[in-house]
Design a protein around this motif. Structure first.
Motif, PDB file in Angstrom:
ATOM      1  N   GLY A   7      55.617  37.235 -22.983  1.00  0.00           N
ATOM      2  CA  GLY A   7      55.449  36.744 -24.339  1.00  0.00           C
ATOM      3  C   GLY A   7      56.755  36.295 -24.957  1.00  0.00           C
ATOM      4  N   VAL A   8      57.858  36.890 -24.525  1.00  0.00           N
ATOM      5  CA  VAL A   8      59.177  36.528 -25.041  1.00  0.00           C
ATOM      6  C   VAL A   8      59.731  35.318 -24.303  1.00  0.00           C
ATOM      7  N   PHE A   9      59.545  35.271 -22.982  1.00  0.00           N
ATOM      8  CA  PHE A   9      60.217  34.271 -22.161  1.00  0.00           C
ATOM      9  C   PHE A   9      59.340  33.108 -21.693  1.00  0.00           C
ATOM     10  N   ALA A  15      62.586  26.325 -27.762  1.00  0.00           N
ATOM     11  CA  ALA A  15      63.697  26.712 -28.641  1.00  0.00           C
ATOM     12  C   ALA A  15      63.664  28.214 -28.939  1.00  0.00           C
ATOM     13  N   THR A  16      62.471  28.774 -29.085  1.00  0.00           N
ATOM     14  CA  THR A  16      62.335  30.205 -29.348  1.00  0.00           C
ATOM     15  C   THR A  16      62.733  31.013 -28.118  1.00  0.00           C
ATOM     16  N   VAL A  17      62.333  30.542 -26.933  1.00  0.00           N
ATOM     17  CA  VAL A  17      62.708  31.213 -25.683  1.00  0.00           C
ATOM     18  C   VAL A  17      64.233  31.223 -25.544  1.00  0.00           C
ATOM     19  N   ALA A  18      64.868  30.086 -25.812  1.00  0.00           N
ATOM     20  CA  ALA A  18      66.327  29.988 -25.711  1.00  0.00           C
ATOM     21  C   ALA A  18      67.004  30.928 -26.697  1.00  0.00           C
ATOM     22  N   ALA A  19      66.486  31.009 -27.913  1.00  0.00           N
ATOM     23  CA  ALA A  19      67.068  31.900 -28.922  1.00  0.00           C
ATOM     24  C   ALA A  19      66.896  33.363 -28.521  1.00  0.00           C
ATOM     25  N   SER A  20      65.736  33.705 -27.974  1.00  0.00           N
ATOM     26  CA  SER A  20      65.503  35.085 -27.524  1.00  0.00           C
ATOM     27  C   SER A  20      66.449  35.438 -26.387  1.00  0.00           C
ATOM     28  N   PHE A  21      66.580  34.533 -25.437  1.00  0.00           N
ATOM     29  CA  PHE A  21      67.467  34.778 -24.297  1.00  0.00           C
ATOM     30  C   PHE A  21      68.895  34.974 -24.790  1.00  0.00           C
ATOM     31  N   ARG A  23      69.924  36.028 -27.615  1.00  0.00           N
ATOM     32  CA  ARG A  23      70.058  37.304 -28.341  1.00  0.00           C
ATOM     33  C   ARG A  23      70.280  38.457 -27.366  1.00  0.00           C
ATOM     34  N   PHE A  24      69.638  38.416 -26.206  1.00  0.00           N
ATOM     35  CA  PHE A  24      69.807  39.492 -25.225  1.00  0.00           C
ATOM     36  C   PHE A  24      71.048  39.295 -24.363  1.00  0.00           C
ATOM     37  N   ASP A  25      71.534  38.079 -24.271  1.00  0.00           N
ATOM     38  CA  ASP A  25      72.742  37.765 -23.495  1.00  0.00           C
ATOM     39  C   ASP A  25      73.964  38.096 -24.358  1.00  0.00           C
ATOM     40  N   THR A  26      74.246  39.384 -24.494  1.00  0.00           N
ATOM     41  CA  THR A  26      75.266  39.837 -25.442  1.00  0.00           C
ATOM     42  C   THR A  26      76.684  39.442 -25.058  1.00  0.00           C
ATOM     43  N   ASP A  27      76.934  39.202 -23.775  1.00  0.00           N
ATOM     44  CA  ASP A  27      78.290  38.807 -23.370  1.00  0.00           C
ATOM     45  C   ASP A  27      78.463  37.287 -23.329  1.00  0.00           C
ATOM     46  N   GLY A  28      77.391  36.552 -23.615  1.00  0.00           N
ATOM     47  CA  GLY A  28      77.469  35.099 -23.667  1.00  0.00           C
ATOM     48  C   GLY A  28      77.681  34.425 -22.324  1.00  0.00           C
ATOM     49  N   SER A  29      77.343  35.111 -21.231  1.00  0.00           N
ATOM     50  CA  SER A  29      77.570  34.571 -19.886  1.00  0.00           C
ATOM     51  C   SER A  29      76.542  33.523 -19.472  1.00  0.00           C
ATOM     52  N   ARG A  71      72.466  38.538 -11.408  1.00  0.00           N
ATOM     53  CA  ARG A  71      72.252  38.179 -12.805  1.00  0.00           C
ATOM     54  C   ARG A  71      70.998  37.326 -12.898  1.00  0.00           C
ATOM     55  N   LEU A  72      70.404  37.269 -14.076  1.00  0.00           N
ATOM     56  CA  LEU A  72      69.177  36.504 -14.261  1.00  0.00           C
ATOM     57  C   LEU A  72      69.398  35.396 -15.278  1.00  0.00           C
ATOM     58  N   SER A  73      69.183  34.173 -14.843  1.00  0.00           N
ATOM     59  CA  SER A  73      69.277  33.036 -15.754  1.00  0.00           C
ATOM     60  C   SER A  73      67.960  32.909 -16.516  1.00  0.00           C
ATOM     61  N   SER A  74      67.972  32.118 -17.574  1.00  0.00           N
ATOM     62  CA  SER A  74      66.728  31.907 -18.319  1.00  0.00           C
ATOM     63  C   SER A  74      65.691  31.206 -17.438  1.00  0.00           C
TER      64      SER A  74
END
Length: 120
Positions: A7-9, A15-21, A23-29, A71-74
């Motif tokens: 439901g999130v991804f 645009a919502t999926v990208a924003a959610s991703f 938000r969880f990608d805290t290190d900006g990698s 690591r997991l990409s969007s």
């Protein structure tokens, strides 16, 4: 739990999926590591038990990390969760088709990562 994550991804506008991703990608990698993935699961699936969390992380990392870089990409998450985000009618049709390469074999147990490797 996988449907909640889908439901999130998957079941959202791009645009919502990208924003959610993000938000969880805290290190900006641009990717989620195990720690970020655990935080994501804990937020999306409130009350998840540690054993369930380890199982979800193991499943997601084993079948989602197609680049096998830890690591997991969007794109990897969207591909993994797409079958779990289908409407019920499409999901029924999907069960009649051959399993995708991301589907775990039904006869093999899913190995759990050692508890010491995850920061829960």
């Amino acid at each position: 739990a996988l449907q909640a994550l889908a439901g999130v991804f998957v079941a959202q506008p791009l645009a919502t999926v990208a924003a959610s991703f993000a938000r969880f990608d805290t290190d900006g990698s641009g990717c989620l590591d195990s720690t970020e993935l655990c935080a994501c699961i804990r937020e999306v699936v409130p009350g998840v038990k540690d054993e369930e969390l380890r199982l979800l992380v193991a499943y997601i990392e084993m079948f989602g990390d197609t680049a096998q870089d830890g690591r997991l990409s969007s794109d990897e998450l969207v591909a993994l969760f797409r079958p779990f985000g289908l409407p019920a009618a499409a999901n029924a049709a999907a069960t009649l088709s051959p399993p995708s390469p991301l589907s775990p074999p039904e006869h093999s147990p899913l190995p759990l990562p050692p508890a010491s490797t995850l920061r829960l």
